[in-house]
Structures are given as structure tokens and as C-alpha cells.
Design a protein around this motif. Structure first.
Motif, PDB file in Angstrom:
ATOM      1  N   ALA A 127       2.059  -4.800  -2.399  1.00 33.03           N
ATOM      2  CA  ALA A 127       1.196  -3.622  -2.399  1.00 33.03           C
ATOM      3  C   ALA A 127       0.858  -3.163  -0.985  1.00 33.03           C
ATOM      4  O   ALA A 127       0.475  -2.010  -0.781  1.00 33.03           O
ATOM      5  CB  ALA A 127      -0.095  -3.911  -3.155  1.00 33.03           C
ATOM      6  N   MET A 128       1.016  -4.065  -0.010  1.00 36.17           N
ATOM      7  CA  MET A 128       0.670  -3.726   1.371  1.00 36.17           C
ATOM      8  C   MET A 128       1.932  -3.714   2.240  1.00 36.17           C
ATOM      9  O   MET A 128       2.703  -2.768   2.210  1.00 36.17           O
ATOM     10  CB  MET A 128      -0.416  -4.650   1.905  1.00 36.17           C
ATOM     11  CG  MET A 128      -1.769  -4.413   1.235  1.00 36.17           C
ATOM     12  SD  MET A 128      -3.139  -5.265   2.034  1.00 36.17           S
ATOM     13  CE  MET A 128      -4.511  -4.648   1.054  1.00 36.17           C
ATOM     14  N   TYR A 129       2.193  -4.788   2.994  1.00 43.41           N
ATOM     15  CA  TYR A 129       3.311  -4.755   3.949  1.00 43.41           C
ATOM     16  C   TYR A 129       4.541  -5.537   3.510  1.00 43.41           C
ATOM     17  O   TYR A 129       5.506  -5.632   4.268  1.00 43.41           O
ATOM     18  CB  TYR A 129       2.826  -5.182   5.335  1.00 43.41           C
ATOM     19  CG  TYR A 129       1.994  -4.109   6.001  1.00 43.41           C
ATOM     20  CD1 TYR A 129       2.538  -2.870   6.307  1.00 43.41           C
ATOM     21  CD2 TYR A 129       0.658  -4.328   6.306  1.00 43.41           C
ATOM     22  CE1 TYR A 129       1.780  -1.876   6.905  1.00 43.41           C
ATOM     23  CE2 TYR A 129      -0.111  -3.343   6.911  1.00 43.41           C
ATOM     24  CZ  TYR A 129       0.451  -2.121   7.203  1.00 43.41           C
ATOM     25  OH  TYR A 129      -0.305  -1.142   7.799  1.00 43.41           O
TER      26      TYR A 129
ATOM     27  N   SER B 143       1.494  -8.823   0.766  1.00 47.64           N
ATOM     28  CA  SER B 143       1.864  -8.593  -0.628  1.00 47.64           C
ATOM     29  C   SER B 143       2.691  -7.316  -0.764  1.00 47.64           C
ATOM     30  O   SER B 143       2.733  -6.474   0.139  1.00 47.64           O
ATOM     31  CB  SER B 143       0.608  -8.473  -1.490  1.00 47.64           C
ATOM     32  OG  SER B 143      -0.099  -7.282  -1.164  1.00 47.64           O
TER      33      SER B 143
ATOM     34  N   VAL C  69      -9.189  -1.767   1.756  1.00 42.43           N
ATOM     35  CA  VAL C  69      -8.149  -1.552   0.754  1.00 42.43           C
ATOM     36  C   VAL C  69      -8.050  -0.066   0.411  1.00 42.43           C
ATOM     37  O   VAL C  69      -6.959   0.483   0.256  1.00 42.43           O
ATOM     38  CB  VAL C  69      -8.446  -2.375  -0.517  1.00 42.43           C
ATOM     39  CG1 VAL C  69      -7.477  -2.008  -1.627  1.00 42.43           C
ATOM     40  CG2 VAL C  69      -8.364  -3.866  -0.221  1.00 42.43           C
ATOM     41  N   GLN C  70      -9.186   0.603   0.341  1.00 39.48           N
ATOM     42  CA  GLN C  70      -9.189   2.019  -0.010  1.00 39.48           C
ATOM     43  C   GLN C  70      -8.844   2.926   1.170  1.00 39.48           C
ATOM     44  O   GLN C  70      -8.728   4.139   1.021  1.00 39.48           O
ATOM     45  CB  GLN C  70     -10.549   2.423  -0.591  1.00 39.48           C
ATOM     46  CG  GLN C  70     -11.713   2.402   0.399  1.00 39.48           C
ATOM     47  CD  GLN C  70     -12.438   1.074   0.454  1.00 39.48           C
ATOM     48  OE1 GLN C  70     -11.825   0.031   0.232  1.00 39.48           O
ATOM     49  NE2 GLN C  70     -13.723   1.101   0.740  1.00 39.48           N
TER      50      GLN C  70
ATOM     51  N   PRO D 100      -4.654   4.013   2.283  1.00 36.05           N
ATOM     52  CA  PRO D 100      -4.973   2.950   1.323  1.00 36.05           C
ATOM     53  C   PRO D 100      -3.882   1.873   1.325  1.00 36.05           C
ATOM     54  O   PRO D 100      -2.690   2.184   1.442  1.00 36.05           O
ATOM     55  CB  PRO D 100      -5.001   3.688  -0.025  1.00 36.05           C
ATOM     56  CG  PRO D 100      -5.309   5.109   0.330  1.00 36.05           C
ATOM     57  CD  PRO D 100      -4.630   5.344   1.649  1.00 36.05           C
ATOM     58  N   ASN D 101      -4.292   0.619   1.236  1.00 36.96           N
ATOM     59  CA  ASN D 101      -3.373  -0.528   1.193  1.00 36.96           C
ATOM     60  C   ASN D 101      -2.511  -0.672   2.445  1.00 36.96           C
ATOM     61  O   ASN D 101      -1.489  -1.357   2.402  1.00 36.96           O
ATOM     62  CB  ASN D 101      -2.475  -0.462  -0.045  1.00 36.96           C
ATOM     63  CG  ASN D 101      -3.244  -0.722  -1.326  1.00 36.96           C
ATOM     64  OD1 ASN D 101      -4.012  -1.675  -1.402  1.00 36.96           O
ATOM     65  ND2 ASN D 101      -3.066   0.138  -2.308  1.00 36.96           N
ATOM     66  N   LYS D 102      -2.910  -0.047   3.542  1.00 35.83           N
ATOM     67  CA  LYS D 102      -2.173  -0.189   4.806  1.00 35.83           C
ATOM     68  C   LYS D 102      -3.163  -0.497   5.929  1.00 35.83           C
ATOM     69  O   LYS D 102      -3.452   0.343   6.784  1.00 35.83           O
ATOM     70  CB  LYS D 102      -1.376   1.087   5.127  1.00 35.83           C
ATOM     71  CG  LYS D 102      -0.302   1.431   4.090  1.00 35.83           C
ATOM     72  CD  LYS D 102       0.781   0.360   4.015  1.00 35.83           C
ATOM     73  CE  LYS D 102       1.828   0.713   2.960  1.00 35.83           C
ATOM     74  NZ  LYS D 102       2.814  -0.383   2.768  1.00 35.83           N
TER      75      LYS D 102
ATOM     76  N   THR E   3      -2.582 -11.413   1.162  1.00 38.68           N
ATOM     77  CA  THR E   3      -2.853 -10.060   0.665  1.00 38.68           C
ATOM     78  C   THR E   3      -2.132  -9.019   1.508  1.00 38.68           C
ATOM     79  O   THR E   3      -1.506  -8.087   0.986  1.00 38.68           O
ATOM     80  CB  THR E   3      -4.370  -9.774   0.661  1.00 38.68           C
ATOM     81  OG1 THR E   3      -5.028 -10.752  -0.147  1.00 38.68           O
ATOM     82  CG2 THR E   3      -4.674  -8.389   0.135  1.00 38.68           C
ATOM     83  N   CYS E   4      -2.206  -9.180   2.830  1.00 38.25           N
ATOM     84  CA  CYS E   4      -1.596  -8.208   3.737  1.00 38.25           C
ATOM     85  C   CYS E   4      -0.074  -8.184   3.582  1.00 38.25           C
ATOM     86  O   CYS E   4       0.563  -7.141   3.755  1.00 38.25           O
ATOM     87  CB  CYS E   4      -1.978  -8.532   5.174  1.00 38.25           C
ATOM     88  SG  CYS E   4      -1.792  -7.130   6.313  1.00 38.25           S
TER      89      CYS E   4
END
Length: 270
Positions: free
Chosen positions: A189-191, A187, A206-207, A245-247, A184-185
Motif C-alpha cells: 500500500a505504500m512503497y 507494504s 497515512v492520510q 496518502p500512503n506515501k 508498514t512503509c
């Protein structure tokens, strides 16, 4: 990745002042981020003030980083907080207090720094600072030696900024953050693949809204073990901004480096 590190390189003097007990007020609302690209380092955002004695192993370092008391003579921190391995008498460690201005604070000078071999700004982000004399009366923070505790909910603490681009804090702040798995991290959407799965562990919402921030670099991420004692699972390393968010925050995965940390500490007499 250096610009994402959770230390305010351009504000070293101010950070030193904080570590030495000078009162620093929070930055006014609307203050701009520390770096021109808007990417800053970590303090605890979305946290609350820690109670005196709650985390006796917490250490504030005069270059503007955090750390944890690994032994009475050794502080565990991040490699990016120090310049090299060798004799170093310039760092002041402040311990034993929540309030950096407290007259009861304990201070020690460094006499040697050990930076993780092969550190080049990506991964291997750990270092040891040997103190000039042992610290008595303060609990140390054991490190995780396997991955048993590398998931769940973690505690972070530090004297860093309480918001992105903010000032360092006089009082120790704390917060809890949940584990974020490697897939997830990393992905898009993130890193997007920037995290090193073997070396690093992610934690955050996530938020957004809760995170370490600038000035928290080198501080510990920890949780309770099976005996309900604190154990260190991470070292504040880097992140994009603070509490976005997402970071989520990215932390050195202590269990992966445990044997190397223990061996280096032993070589330093700790």
C-alpha cells in the motif's frame, strides 16, 4: 529512485536565487508538477511558519537543499545534494534567519564536500559540507547515536515548496510528522519494498497532507531527547510526490550512520 529525490534538479537557478535571498512567490494554484511523471521532490507541506530563532541550526544551501549545522564548520545534508567528495567552493550556506531575505542572515562559502562512501542513489544518503570559516552564535544540532529516538513524533523544517509542484519559500516552514514502521512503509500500500530498513526511516500521515517536499532535501528531521534538547534522527531523502496518502517521507536514518558521520566530520576538522 532518483526521480523521487526531494530536490528540483531542473530548477537549480531558482533554488539558488532563494538561498541567496531573492524573494520567490508561491506558484499559482494549478501549477503542474516539476517532473513529467508527476513525481517531485520535498518542501514542508501542511506546515506553519517557524519563529525567528526557533531552529537556529537550520541551513539553506544554494544548490536548492537544506541542511543542519552539525558543528560551527560542518553542515550535515544529503548525498544526493552534492556531486562528489572533494574541494568545492561553489556552495553558499545561509543561516541564522527564518526569512532568506533578512539583512541579518549569516552566509558562508563551502571549501570541501564529503559524500558518503559507496553512495549510488539508493541508501547511504548523507554528506558533509565544510564551511570556509566557523559560524559563531548559532546552536548546532546533535545527531542520534542509537535508535532510542527513532520513533515517536518528529519535527521537519525547510524552505522547500508548500505543496507538490509549488515554488520554494522565502520563510522557513515547520511541521510535525509521526513515525511509520518499516513493515508498514514497505507494504504494497505504500512503497512496496523500496525502503531500505537499515538505512532509512519513514515518517508521515497515512492520510497525507503533511510532508517535506521539493527543496527540503538534506534538511533535518529531529525531536526532543530525554533532556528536552533537539536531536537529529533523519535527513530528508526521498518520497513519491509530496504529502500524498500512503506515501510518507523517507529519511536517512542518522543513528545507523552516526559513527561514520562522526568519523568523517572529525577528519574534516569538525
Amino acid at each position: 529512485m532518483a526521480s523521487w529525490r526531494r530536490i528540483l534538479g531542473g530548477a537549480a537557478a531558482a533554488l539558488t536565487a532563494a538561498a541567496m535571498g531573492t524573494v520567490l512567490q508561491a506558484a499559482p494554484a494549478g501549477a503542474s508538477p516539476a517532473s513529467g511523471d508527476g513525481i517531485v521532490s520535498p518542501s514542508v507541506v501542511g506546515g506553519s511558519q517557524a519563529a525567528q530563532g526557533e531552529f537556529p541550526f537550520m541551513v539553506r544551501l544554494s544548490m536548492g537543499c537544506g541542511g543542519a549545522l552539525y558543528s560551527p564548520t560542518i553542515v550535515l545534508t544529503a548525498a544526493h545534494c552534492v556531486s562528489r567528495t572533494g574541494t568545492n567552493t561553489s556552495i553558499t550556506a545561509t543561516m541564522g534567519v527564518v526569512d532568506l531575505n533578512s539583512s541579518s542572515k549569516i552566509t558562508r562559502k563551502s571549501n570541501y564536500v564529503y559524500r558518503a562512501p559507496g553512495y549510488n542513489g539508493s541508501g547511504k544518503d548523507w554528506a558533509l559540507i565544510r564551511l570556509s570559516s566557523p559560524v559563531t552564535g548559532l546552536a548546532t544540532l546533535p545527531i542520534a547515536t542509537n535508535t532510542t529516538y527513532d520513533t515517536g513524533t518528529f519535527t521537519v523544517a525547510g524552505w522547500g515548496a508548500a505543496r507538490e509542484g509549488g515554488a520554494q519559500q522565502r520563510y522557513l516552514l515547520k511541521a510535525t510528522v509521526p513515525f511509520v514502521d518499516d513493515a508498514t512503509c514497505n507494504s504494497s500500500a505504500m512503497y512496496d519494498g523500496e525502503v531500505i530498513p537499515s538505512d532509512e526511516i519513514c515518517a508521515g500521515l497515512v492520510q497525507g497532507g503533511v510532508d517535506t517536499c521539493q527543496g527540503d532535501s538534506g534538511g533535518p528531521m529531529f525531536r526532543r531527547d530525554a533532556a528536552n534538547a533537539w536531536i537529529q534522527v533523519g535527513i530528508v531523502s526521498w518520497g513519491e510526490g509530496c504529502a500524498r496518502p500512503n506515501k510518507p517521507g523517507v529519511y536517512t536514518q542518522v543513528s545507523y550512520f552516526a559513527s561514520a558521520i562522526q568519523s568523517a566530520a572529525s577528519s574534516l576538522g569538525g
